[in-house]
Design a protein around this motif. Structure first.
Motif, PDB file in Angstrom:
ATOM      1  N   PHE A  68       1.016 -49.019  41.808  1.00  0.00           N
ATOM      2  CA  PHE A  68       1.434 -47.980  42.756  1.00  0.00           C
ATOM      3  C   PHE A  68       0.366 -47.777  43.816  1.00  0.00           C
ATOM      4  CE2 PHE A  68       3.403 -47.005  38.659  1.00  0.00           C
ATOM      5  CZ  PHE A  68       4.735 -47.037  39.026  1.00  0.00           C
ATOM      6  N   GLY A  69       0.813 -47.517  45.049  1.00  0.00           N
ATOM      7  CA  GLY A  69      -0.120 -47.294  46.155  1.00  0.00           C
ATOM      8  C   GLY A  69      -0.786 -48.571  46.628  1.00  0.00           C
ATOM      9  N   THR A  70      -0.102 -49.693  46.475  1.00  0.00           N
ATOM     10  CA  THR A  70      -0.648 -50.977  46.914  1.00  0.00           C
ATOM     11  C   THR A  70       0.014 -51.384  48.230  1.00  0.00           C
ATOM     12  OG1 THR A  70       1.029 -52.316  45.792  1.00  0.00           O
ATOM     13  CG2 THR A  70      -0.908 -51.682  44.491  1.00  0.00           C
ATOM     14  N   LYS A  71      -0.500 -52.418  48.864  1.00  0.00           N
ATOM     15  CA  LYS A  71       0.139 -52.936  50.081  1.00  0.00           C
ATOM     16  C   LYS A  71       1.565 -53.387  49.783  1.00  0.00           C
ATOM     17  CE  LYS A  71      -3.359 -54.729  53.188  1.00  0.00           C
ATOM     18  NZ  LYS A  71      -3.937 -55.929  53.783  1.00  0.00           N
ATOM     19  N   LEU A  72       1.730 -54.071  48.672  1.00  0.00           N
ATOM     20  CA  LEU A  72       3.033 -54.594  48.284  1.00  0.00           C
ATOM     21  C   LEU A  72       4.001 -53.489  47.872  1.00  0.00           C
ATOM     22  CD1 LEU A  72       4.646 -57.203  47.850  1.00  0.00           C
ATOM     23  CD2 LEU A  72       3.722 -57.281  45.530  1.00  0.00           C
ATOM     24  N   GLN A  73       3.486 -52.439  47.229  1.00  0.00           N
ATOM     25  CA  GLN A  73       4.323 -51.344  46.731  1.00  0.00           C
ATOM     26  C   GLN A  73       3.596 -50.025  47.014  1.00  0.00           C
ATOM     27  OE1 GLN A  73       6.198 -48.721  45.640  1.00  0.00           O
ATOM     28  NE2 GLN A  73       4.922 -48.655  43.845  1.00  0.00           N
ATOM     29  N   PRO A  74       3.773 -49.461  48.225  1.00  0.00           N
ATOM     30  CA  PRO A  74       2.994 -48.286  48.629  1.00  0.00           C
ATOM     31  C   PRO A  74       3.462 -46.946  48.046  1.00  0.00           C
ATOM     32  CG  PRO A  74       4.438 -48.979  50.407  1.00  0.00           C
ATOM     33  CD  PRO A  74       4.585 -49.993  49.315  1.00  0.00           C
ATOM     34  N   ASN A  75       4.617 -46.911  47.396  1.00  0.00           N
ATOM     35  CA  ASN A  75       5.132 -45.635  46.872  1.00  0.00           C
ATOM     36  C   ASN A  75       4.236 -45.084  45.763  1.00  0.00           C
ATOM     37  OD1 ASN A  75       7.233 -46.135  48.585  1.00  0.00           O
ATOM     38  ND2 ASN A  75       8.699 -46.655  46.993  1.00  0.00           N
ATOM     39  N   LEU A  76       4.081 -43.758  45.760  1.00  0.00           N
ATOM     40  CA  LEU A  76       3.319 -43.063  44.721  1.00  0.00           C
ATOM     41  C   LEU A  76       4.243 -42.060  44.034  1.00  0.00           C
ATOM     42  CD1 LEU A  76       0.043 -42.305  46.699  1.00  0.00           C
ATOM     43  CD2 LEU A  76       0.329 -43.977  44.867  1.00  0.00           C
ATOM     44  N   PRO A  77       4.644 -42.319  42.802  1.00  0.00           N
ATOM     45  CA  PRO A  77       5.484 -41.344  42.117  1.00  0.00           C
ATOM     46  C   PRO A  77       4.680 -40.085  41.777  1.00  0.00           C
ATOM     47  CG  PRO A  77       4.879 -43.115  40.615  1.00  0.00           C
ATOM     48  CD  PRO A  77       4.366 -43.488  41.970  1.00  0.00           C
ATOM     49  N   THR A  78       5.378 -38.962  41.646  1.00  0.00           N
ATOM     50  CA  THR A  78       4.693 -37.774  41.144  1.00  0.00           C
ATOM     51  C   THR A  78       4.301 -38.061  39.704  1.00  0.00           C
ATOM     52  OG1 THR A  78       6.734 -36.744  40.372  1.00  0.00           O
ATOM     53  CG2 THR A  78       6.034 -36.226  42.608  1.00  0.00           C
ATOM     54  N   ARG A  79       3.228 -37.451  39.259  1.00  0.00           N
ATOM     55  CA  ARG A  79       2.825 -37.708  37.875  1.00  0.00           C
ATOM     56  C   ARG A  79       2.103 -36.508  37.290  1.00  0.00           C
ATOM     57  NH1 ARG A  79      -1.141 -40.271  40.891  1.00  0.00           N
ATOM     58  NH2 ARG A  79      -3.247 -39.976  40.134  1.00  0.00           N
ATOM     59  N   SER A  80       2.246 -36.393  35.997  1.00  0.00           N
ATOM     60  CA  SER A  80       1.533 -35.397  35.214  1.00  0.00           C
ATOM     61  C   SER A  80       0.874 -36.126  34.065  1.00  0.00           C
ATOM     62  CB  SER A  80       2.499 -34.356  34.639  1.00  0.00           C
ATOM     63  OG  SER A  80       3.223 -33.721  35.649  1.00  0.00           O
ATOM     64  N   ALA A  81      -0.346 -35.742  33.736  1.00  0.00           N
ATOM     65  CA  ALA A  81      -1.060 -36.352  32.617  1.00  0.00           C
ATOM     66  C   ALA A  81      -1.456 -35.238  31.648  1.00  0.00           C
ATOM     67  CB  ALA A  81      -2.288 -37.109  33.101  1.00  0.00           C
ATOM     68  N   PHE A  82      -1.252 -35.517  30.361  1.00  0.00           N
ATOM     69  CA  PHE A  82      -1.531 -34.534  29.325  1.00  0.00           C
ATOM     70  C   PHE A  82      -2.388 -35.167  28.239  1.00  0.00           C
ATOM     71  CE2 PHE A  82       2.706 -33.876  31.031  1.00  0.00           C
ATOM     72  CZ  PHE A  82       2.672 -32.548  31.418  1.00  0.00           C
ATOM     73  N   GLN A  83      -3.377 -34.429  27.763  1.00  0.00           N
ATOM     74  CA  GLN A  83      -4.115 -34.857  26.578  1.00  0.00           C
ATOM     75  C   GLN A  83      -3.415 -34.242  25.386  1.00  0.00           C
ATOM     76  OE1 GLN A  83      -8.365 -34.278  26.543  1.00  0.00           O
ATOM     77  NE2 GLN A  83      -8.409 -34.216  24.323  1.00  0.00           N
ATOM     78  N   ILE A  84      -3.063 -35.077  24.410  1.00  0.00           N
ATOM     79  CA  ILE A  84      -2.358 -34.592  23.233  1.00  0.00           C
ATOM     80  C   ILE A  84      -3.097 -35.038  21.971  1.00  0.00           C
ATOM     81  CG2 ILE A  84      -0.132 -34.523  24.418  1.00  0.00           C
ATOM     82  CD1 ILE A  84       0.573 -37.137  22.983  1.00  0.00           C
ATOM     83  N   ALA A  85      -2.735 -34.444  20.843  1.00  0.00           N
ATOM     84  CA  ALA A  85      -3.413 -34.728  19.578  1.00  0.00           C
ATOM     85  C   ALA A  85      -3.050 -36.083  19.004  1.00  0.00           C
ATOM     86  CB  ALA A  85      -3.102 -33.632  18.562  1.00  0.00           C
TER      87      ALA A  85
END
Length: 71
Positions: free
Chosen positions: A36-53
């Protein structure tokens, strides 16, 4: 027929890596920026990151859920 450019949302679940003593968010970002976010594929999806047990498989350190839209 969908590709990485069709991904619009990601939820990332990270478990502490016993070798690092923390979650490897930097490692996730290295993988993310390969697709994601490359010259070939510039789209950036929304994202959420979670730390889980833990995840369903105790050997897993990451699980990624994506939503994509068919054009």
């Amino acid at each position: 027929g969908l590709g990485m450019s069709d991904v619009v949302k990601m939820q990332v679940f990270l478990v502490k890596d016993p070798k690092l003593g923390r979650t490897d968010f930097a490692g996730f970002m290295r993988g993310y920026t390969q697709y994601f976010g490359t010259k070939l594929q510039p789209n950036l999806p929304t994202r959420s990151a979670f730390q889980i047990a833990g995840l369903a498989n105790p050997g897993w350190l990451i699980e990624i859920e994506v939503s994509a839209v068919r054009p």
